[in-house]
Design an enzyme around this catalytic site. Sequence first.
Site, PDB file in Angstrom:
ATOM      1  N   ASN A   1       0.674 -34.337-110.860  1.00 40.03           N
ATOM      2  CA  ASN A   1      -0.741 -34.525-110.534  1.00 40.03           C
ATOM      3  C   ASN A   1      -0.997 -33.762-109.248  1.00 40.03           C
ATOM      4  OD1 ASN A   1      -2.480 -37.231-108.887  1.00 40.03           O
ATOM      5  ND2 ASN A   1      -3.358 -35.471-109.895  1.00 40.03           N
ATOM      6  N   GLY A   2      -1.940 -32.824-109.286  1.00 43.40           N
ATOM      7  CA  GLY A   2      -2.253 -32.049-108.086  1.00 43.40           C
ATOM      8  C   GLY A   2      -2.435 -30.595-108.441  1.00 43.40           C
TER       9      GLY A   2
ATOM     10  N   CYS B   1      -5.532 -35.944-113.040  1.00 47.76           N
ATOM     11  CA  CYS B   1      -4.380 -36.264-113.888  1.00 47.76           C
ATOM     12  C   CYS B   1      -3.771 -37.574-113.416  1.00 47.76           C
ATOM     13  CB  CYS B   1      -3.289 -35.203-113.880  1.00 47.76           C
ATOM     14  SG  CYS B   1      -3.848 -33.569-114.334  1.00 47.76           S
TER      15      CYS B   1
ATOM     16  N   LYS C   1     -12.888 -39.614-113.938  1.00 41.06           N
ATOM     17  CA  LYS C   1     -13.431 -40.655-113.068  1.00 41.06           C
ATOM     18  C   LYS C   1     -12.999 -40.453-111.619  1.00 41.06           C
ATOM     19  CE  LYS C   1     -15.582 -44.560-112.377  1.00 41.06           C
ATOM     20  NZ  LYS C   1     -17.037 -44.392-112.245  1.00 41.06           N
TER      21      LYS C   1
ATOM     22  N   TRP D   1      -6.284 -33.727-116.704  1.00 46.14           N
ATOM     23  CA  TRP D   1      -7.591 -33.117-116.479  1.00 46.14           C
ATOM     24  C   TRP D   1      -7.290 -31.666-116.132  1.00 46.14           C
ATOM     25  CZ3 TRP D   1     -10.286 -30.747-112.364  1.00 46.14           C
ATOM     26  CH2 TRP D   1     -11.651 -30.549-112.601  1.00 46.14           C
TER      27      TRP D   1
ATOM     28  N   GLU E   1     -30.126 -38.809-107.844  1.00 45.52           N
ATOM     29  CA  GLU E   1     -29.116 -39.611-108.533  1.00 45.52           C
ATOM     30  C   GLU E   1     -29.447 -39.719-110.034  1.00 45.52           C
ATOM     31  OE1 GLU E   1     -26.235 -40.426-108.194  1.00 45.52           O
ATOM     32  OE2 GLU E   1     -25.914 -42.101-109.547  1.00 45.52           O
TER      33      GLU E   1
ATOM     34  N   ARG F   1      -8.403 -40.804-115.003  1.00 42.31           N
ATOM     35  CA  ARG F   1      -8.072 -39.639-114.179  1.00 42.31           C
ATOM     36  C   ARG F   1      -8.136 -38.330-114.967  1.00 42.31           C
ATOM     37  NH1 ARG F   1      -5.560 -41.691-109.535  1.00 42.31           N
ATOM     38  NH2 ARG F   1      -4.736 -39.646-109.026  1.00 42.31           N
TER      39      ARG F   1
ATOM     40  N   HIS G   1     -43.103 -24.278-103.644  1.00 42.97           N
ATOM     41  CA  HIS G   1     -42.457 -23.194-102.894  1.00 42.97           C
ATOM     42  C   HIS G   1     -41.498 -22.395-103.769  1.00 42.97           C
ATOM     43  CE1 HIS G   1     -44.315 -24.580 -99.245  1.00 42.97           C
ATOM     44  NE2 HIS G   1     -43.912 -25.813 -99.522  1.00 42.97           N
TER      45      HIS G   1
ATOM     46  N   LYS H   1     -27.138 -38.349-113.160  1.00 39.72           N
ATOM     47  CA  LYS H   1     -26.736 -39.235-114.257  1.00 39.72           C
ATOM     48  C   LYS H   1     -27.101 -38.595-115.588  1.00 39.72           C
ATOM     49  CE  LYS H   1     -24.819 -41.242-112.643  1.00 39.72           C
ATOM     50  NZ  LYS H   1     -24.082 -41.722-111.482  1.00 39.72           N
TER      51      LYS H   1
END
Length: 585
Positions: A98-99, A2, A580, A72, A457, A26, A480, A461
């Site tokens: 925020n938190g 946030c 982000k 968020w 990576e 955010r 395996h 993506k």
Amino acid sequence: MCGIIGYIGEKVEENLLQGLERLEYRGYDSAGMTINRGGEFVTYKATGKVENLKKTLKFNDDLGMGIAHTRWATHGKICIENCHPHFSSNGNVALVHNGILENFEDLKAELSKEGKYFYGQTDSEVIAKCFDRLDIKSLRRVLGKLQGSYALALIAKDSDSIYFVKNKSPLYVGFDGSQAMVASDPSCFVGILTEYYTLEDGEYGRINKKEAVFYNKNNEKIEKYITKLDFKVSYEEKTGYDHFMIKEIYQSRIALENIIERYKQEEIINKLKLLKNYEFDRIYLVGCGTAYHAGLIGGYYLREAFNVDVFCEIASEFRYKNLNIDDKSLCIFISQSGETADTLSVLEFCKEKGGKIVSITNTEYSTIARLSDICFPICAGQEKAVASTKAYFAQCLIFYIITTFLKGKDYILPLQNFKRQIDFGDDNILKPLAKNLVKYDKVFFIGRGVDYITAKEASLKLKEITYIFSTAESSGELKHGVIALIDSSVPVIVIATDEKLFNKTLNNAYEIKSRGGKLILFTSLQIDKDIKENFDYVIEVKKTSKEFQSLQMILPLQKLAYFTAIEKGNNPDMPRNLAKSVTVE
Ligand code: M6R
């Protein structure tokens, strides 16, 4: 996560909106704004992106005061009721948060017994309901009840100040005699204020156009240093590109150029020398997501160069491992944003244990950078797309520089040579492949050695922007267990850049083919025609020197993820459920 912002001055809606647009990285589940105009609150809320909120706003140029939020979701679904700002029961106080409030269930039960009604499910609304009025005394009383992480900005109908608090979530404040502001990120001040204060955990206070009053966690009034806003926030536009992600992939070359220039400077050489003088017998590399993968590449470089134990760790798992951190531990934290809560909490833990703290970040004013003994900038410029691309590339380059410097060798010339060789892959091959990939509901990536890291990576993506299930396996590990999943409905992307490992990887690829799996080869090796015929697709990537080959390889793989997301009709810049900057643990 946030983002929160508060503003006092003219054109309140306009300035808050601009701040929200800068903070949208955010979170973009919902956005909201409350303005105090003449002692009455005017509130706007919208689910989804800030642009949805923008459509509802009535702009006013007069003097005013307001707070705003981009969310968020952590507690409670994405709906207008859970959208910030939240209000006290008597409607006098409005707040953005925020938190995460860890004891919100207990507090909510207590407040419910007092007869307070909750319109939503968020932990933030519980904080708002703790207030009836707003002054330093009531702020202190409420702070005494809160456990968890919180950056708060509060306004009241009968007050001329914005009240603020910071604990484990970033917050900055500034004023200049005609306007005042608080924000999760100082980038919000650019174009408005020229100086700002950085709050530390436990600090709180109030700000208006004329003054800022600060208290520390012991309730003592304090003076704080002011910082000049000397960084330029370049607000990247998509100019010439459909999305930030594709633009940023291509900006990897610019990041490399910036690194070459900056890492010639004395300022950086002195940091490298300082690092060289450290005595350490273990190295810990810590990050999350893509930054963790850059750490794996860093580990690969460092292990090849030194006879020292190198541990690469996911930040959120670090504390459960009972790792031995002391003054002989070199702890390197990798974070594009410099605010990732999991990474930050490990940094604080290692600092307390006496470890040497080094960070590799794109945000030189961030908390992680500030708390480090040495901070190496990655010089990538603002990265707006949620999927990290140029930052990964640049983080890996910094590891190359650190390793090469510690070995006593020159890093500039090899970087300059690499710059000339960079190849982003052929769209005429990548686009049809992406068209094909969207037909599948899962995709596997395999590789050996450093190619296994690239596979991880590339897989991250692909899944984060296409929502196709994807996983990376080391080629040798397939047999395996994982090979049980292979049939004709599974494409497997094989990554091969290491000549010495190619035959083994090839055998693993054939094991997949025998079970009907589709094979896609990404390689920088010279491969015979008859071998190529075993693959459904062969993507040949330009060869470069060994130390940069994995960085060269990730570029077309990033583009493949991008093109596949486009084929699926997704917005690759703002994938669902993500943000982000991840500032909650
Ligand atoms: O800001 P950071 O580098 O600390 O962020 C870490 C991860 O959240 C981040 O790399 C994430 O995995 C990316 N969205 C992946 O593309």
